[in-house]
Design a protein around this motif. Structure first.
Motif, PDB file in Angstrom:
ATOM      1  N   LEU A 168       0.839  -1.211   0.000  1.00 50.64           N
ATOM      2  CA  LEU A 168       0.000   0.000   0.000  1.00 50.64           C
ATOM      3  C   LEU A 168       0.868   1.253   0.000  1.00 50.64           C
ATOM      4  O   LEU A 168       0.614   2.211  -0.742  1.00 50.64           O
ATOM      5  N   LEU A 169       1.925   1.245   0.847  1.00 52.43           N
ATOM      6  CA  LEU A 169       2.791   2.430   0.927  1.00 52.43           C
ATOM      7  C   LEU A 169       3.572   2.641  -0.365  1.00 52.43           C
ATOM      8  O   LEU A 169       3.711   3.772  -0.839  1.00 52.43           O
ATOM      9  N   LEU A 170       4.079   1.538  -0.927  1.00 55.19           N
ATOM     10  CA  LEU A 170       4.847   1.659  -2.174  1.00 55.19           C
ATOM     11  C   LEU A 170       3.946   2.197  -3.285  1.00 55.19           C
ATOM     12  O   LEU A 170       4.342   3.086  -4.048  1.00 55.19           O
ATOM     13  N   ALA A 171       2.701   1.671  -3.345  1.00 54.92           N
ATOM     14  CA  ALA A 171       1.753   2.143  -4.361  1.00 54.92           C
ATOM     15  C   ALA A 171       1.461   3.623  -4.162  1.00 54.92           C
ATOM     16  O   ALA A 171       1.445   4.403  -5.127  1.00 54.92           O
ATOM     17  N   SER A 172       1.278   4.058  -2.902  1.00 54.63           N
ATOM     18  CA  SER A 172       0.950   5.466  -2.658  1.00 54.63           C
ATOM     19  C   SER A 172       2.128   6.369  -3.011  1.00 54.63           C
ATOM     20  O   SER A 172       1.946   7.466  -3.523  1.00 54.63           O
ATOM     21  N   SER A 173       3.352   5.876  -2.754  1.00 60.44           N
ATOM     22  CA  SER A 173       4.532   6.672  -3.101  1.00 60.44           C
ATOM     23  C   SER A 173       4.620   6.839  -4.620  1.00 60.44           C
ATOM     24  O   SER A 173       4.934   7.922  -5.121  1.00 60.44           O
ATOM     25  N   THR A 174       4.314   5.753  -5.346  1.00 59.60           N
ATOM     26  CA  THR A 174       4.372   5.811  -6.811  1.00 59.60           C
ATOM     27  C   THR A 174       3.300   6.755  -7.365  1.00 59.60           C
ATOM     28  O   THR A 174       3.583   7.570  -8.248  1.00 59.60           O
ATOM     29  N   THR A 175       2.070   6.659  -6.820  1.00 61.54           N
ATOM     30  CA  THR A 175       1.008   7.517  -7.350  1.00 61.54           C
ATOM     31  C   THR A 175       1.284   8.983  -7.012  1.00 61.54           C
ATOM     32  O   THR A 175       0.916   9.869  -7.775  1.00 61.54           O
ATOM     33  N   PHE A 176       1.959   9.243  -5.863  1.00 58.57           N
ATOM     34  CA  PHE A 176       2.344  10.638  -5.593  1.00 58.57           C
ATOM     35  C   PHE A 176       3.341  11.098  -6.646  1.00 58.57           C
ATOM     36  O   PHE A 176       3.309  12.257  -7.076  1.00 58.57           O
ATOM     37  N   GLY A 177       4.220  10.183  -7.075  1.00 58.41           N
ATOM     38  CA  GLY A 177       5.145  10.494  -8.164  1.00 58.41           C
ATOM     39  C   GLY A 177       4.400  10.892  -9.430  1.00 58.41           C
ATOM     40  O   GLY A 177       4.751  11.876 -10.079  1.00 58.41           O
ATOM     41  N   PHE A 178       3.328  10.128  -9.753  1.00 54.92           N
ATOM     42  CA  PHE A 178       2.534  10.467 -10.936  1.00 54.92           C
ATOM     43  C   PHE A 178       1.854  11.829 -10.761  1.00 54.92           C
ATOM     44  O   PHE A 178       1.716  12.586 -11.724  1.00 54.92           O
ATOM     45  N   ALA A 179       1.446  12.133  -9.528  1.00 57.11           N
ATOM     46  CA  ALA A 179       0.874  13.455  -9.255  1.00 57.11           C
ATOM     47  C   ALA A 179       1.919  14.536  -9.529  1.00 57.11           C
ATOM     48  O   ALA A 179       1.609  15.571 -10.127  1.00 57.11           O
ATOM     49  N   SER A 180       3.189  14.290  -9.117  1.00 53.73           N
ATOM     50  CA  SER A 180       4.256  15.267  -9.376  1.00 53.73           C
ATOM     51  C   SER A 180       4.448  15.473 -10.872  1.00 53.73           C
ATOM     52  O   SER A 180       4.710  16.593 -11.324  1.00 53.73           O
ATOM     53  N   VAL A 181       4.328  14.376 -11.643  1.00 49.32           N
ATOM     54  CA  VAL A 181       4.440  14.485 -13.105  1.00 49.32           C
ATOM     55  C   VAL A 181       3.319  15.369 -13.643  1.00 49.32           C
ATOM     56  O   VAL A 181       3.553  16.261 -14.470  1.00 49.32           O
ATOM     57  N   ALA A 182       2.100  15.138 -13.132  1.00 45.72           N
ATOM     58  CA  ALA A 182       0.954  15.939 -13.580  1.00 45.72           C
ATOM     59  C   ALA A 182       1.132  17.406 -13.191  1.00 45.72           C
ATOM     60  O   ALA A 182       0.772  18.306 -13.952  1.00 45.72           O
ATOM     61  N   ILE A 183       1.716  17.649 -12.004  1.00 45.82           N
ATOM     62  CA  ILE A 183       1.953  19.033 -11.559  1.00 45.82           C
ATOM     63  C   ILE A 183       2.938  19.717 -12.511  1.00 45.82           C
ATOM     64  O   ILE A 183       2.718  20.854 -12.934  1.00 45.82           O
ATOM     65  N   ALA A 184       4.021  18.993 -12.850  1.00 44.91           N
ATOM     66  CA  ALA A 184       5.026  19.566 -13.742  1.00 44.91           C
ATOM     67  C   ALA A 184       4.430  19.869 -15.116  1.00 44.91           C
ATOM     68  O   ALA A 184       4.826  20.825 -15.772  1.00 44.91           O
ATOM     69  N   ALA A 185       3.460  19.037 -15.554  1.00 40.54           N
ATOM     70  CA  ALA A 185       2.800  19.255 -16.842  1.00 40.54           C
ATOM     71  C   ALA A 185       1.635  20.241 -16.719  1.00 40.54           C
ATOM     72  O   ALA A 185       0.934  20.486 -17.698  1.00 40.54           O
ATOM     73  N   GLU A 186       1.432  20.775 -15.499  1.00 41.25           N
ATOM     74  CA  GLU A 186       0.378  21.752 -15.199  1.00 41.25           C
ATOM     75  C   GLU A 186      -1.016  21.236 -15.551  1.00 41.25           C
ATOM     76  O   GLU A 186      -1.855  21.968 -16.099  1.00 41.25           O
TER      77      GLU A 186
END
Lengths: 205, 102
Positions: A76-94
């Protein structure tokens, strides 16, 4: 007129640079906070290592831990860390909506972890294996309680910043806060690696 | 600032990181579940997998690039030393005390 425009342009640039520097400085300060948090967890883990066999004839780690349960929490924690990474990607792409979607998924994984943690410790306390039972259990509840508190604060911050993104969009202030929240979230996953490697796996050998 | 932004734009580091982390989690859990090795070797596998996984997380999730002589590296080194002194010292003193009193 043109002179005015040029100086305004330089002024904007200086302002933007100052804002960037301020964001970098905050990230740096946040790293120092994370390192001090790492010291707290290292000492709680060392305390646990010292207490791990002090069961006072109470239940031992073999009776209390389940490998599948620990593995599920890790996933669960590893999955949440990865999805936060995807959120960071989305933030960078605005991309506002994708950011919100990935933050929501991250929140759900984190909530799943906390739910498993609470049910595990509630079951232990009900079965008479609460923190009052032995030194081993005191150390275990202190360590995992501190960890659970950190994850819970992370979840609250995800909700708060999610609301801010939804209301005001991805402005530079929200983005800089989200970046520090990302550092916090990934850091907590690293602490969990130490916890399952020092507490759960050795307790089941 | 700029290069850090660029690494954040693609999901690739996160995908590499999660695959490596998954492998490095399954190995120690699998070894403990199967009991295929003697306890001492299991401890070595758990410890090695944990250290490698922490490095993977730092590199792919936190984008920590430790170039020599960067201030990041010095700070990280300082805290690593403090951490080792506190945690290692605690273990040393407490187990020494345990041996003497038992």
């Amino acid at each position: 007129m043109t002179d005015g425009a040029v100086t305004a342009g330089i002024g904007d640039q200086i302002e933007a640079e100052a804002a960037n520097r301020a964001i970098d400085e905050r990230a740096y300060g946040f790293w120092i906070y994370l390192m001090s948090d790492a010291i707290i967890f290292a000492l709680l883990l060392a305390t646990f290592a010292v207490m791990s066999h002090s069961t006072a004839d109470g239940p031992s780690s073999h009776a209390l831990f389940r490998l599948s349960h620990a593995f599920a929490k890790t996933m669960l924690l590893l999955a949440s860390s990865t999805t936060f990474g995807f959120a960071s990607v989305a933030i960078a792409a605005e991309q506002c909506r994708r950011t919100l979607a990935w933050l929501s998924v991250t929140f759900l994984f984190g909530l799943g972890f906390i739910a498993m943690e609470i049910s595990e410790f509630h079951a232990m306390a009900v079965a008479g294996a609460g923190p009052w039972r032995s030194g081993f259990l005191s150390a275990l509840f202190t360590l995992n309680g501190t960890y659970g508190a950190h994850v819970s604060v992370g979840l609250i911050l995800i909700v708060v910043l999610g609301c801010e993104v939804a209301r005001r969009g991805l402005n530079p202030f929200v983005v800089s806060r989200l970046r520090r929240l990302g550092l916090f979230w990934h850091f907590l996953d690293i602490v969990w690696i130490a916890i399952f490697s020092i507490v759960y796996l050795p307790g089941l050998i | 600032m700029a290069p850090q932004r660029r690494t954040n734009v693609t999901p690739k580091p996160y995908l590499i990181g999660v695959v490596l982390a998954l492998v490095l989690t399954v190995i120690p859990f699998g070894v403990v579940a199967s009991r295929a090795l003697p306890p001492k070797q299991i401890f070595v596998v758990i410890g090695a997998a944990a250290i490698v996984q922490i490095v993977v997380h730092l590199r792919f999730f936190l984008h920590l690039e430790l170039k020599p002589s960067s201030p990041n590296q010095r700070i990280a080194l300082c805290f690593a030393v403090v951490l080792l002194m506190l945690a290692g010292g605690t273990l040393w003193i407490m187990f020494n005390l345990h041996d003497r009193t038992m």
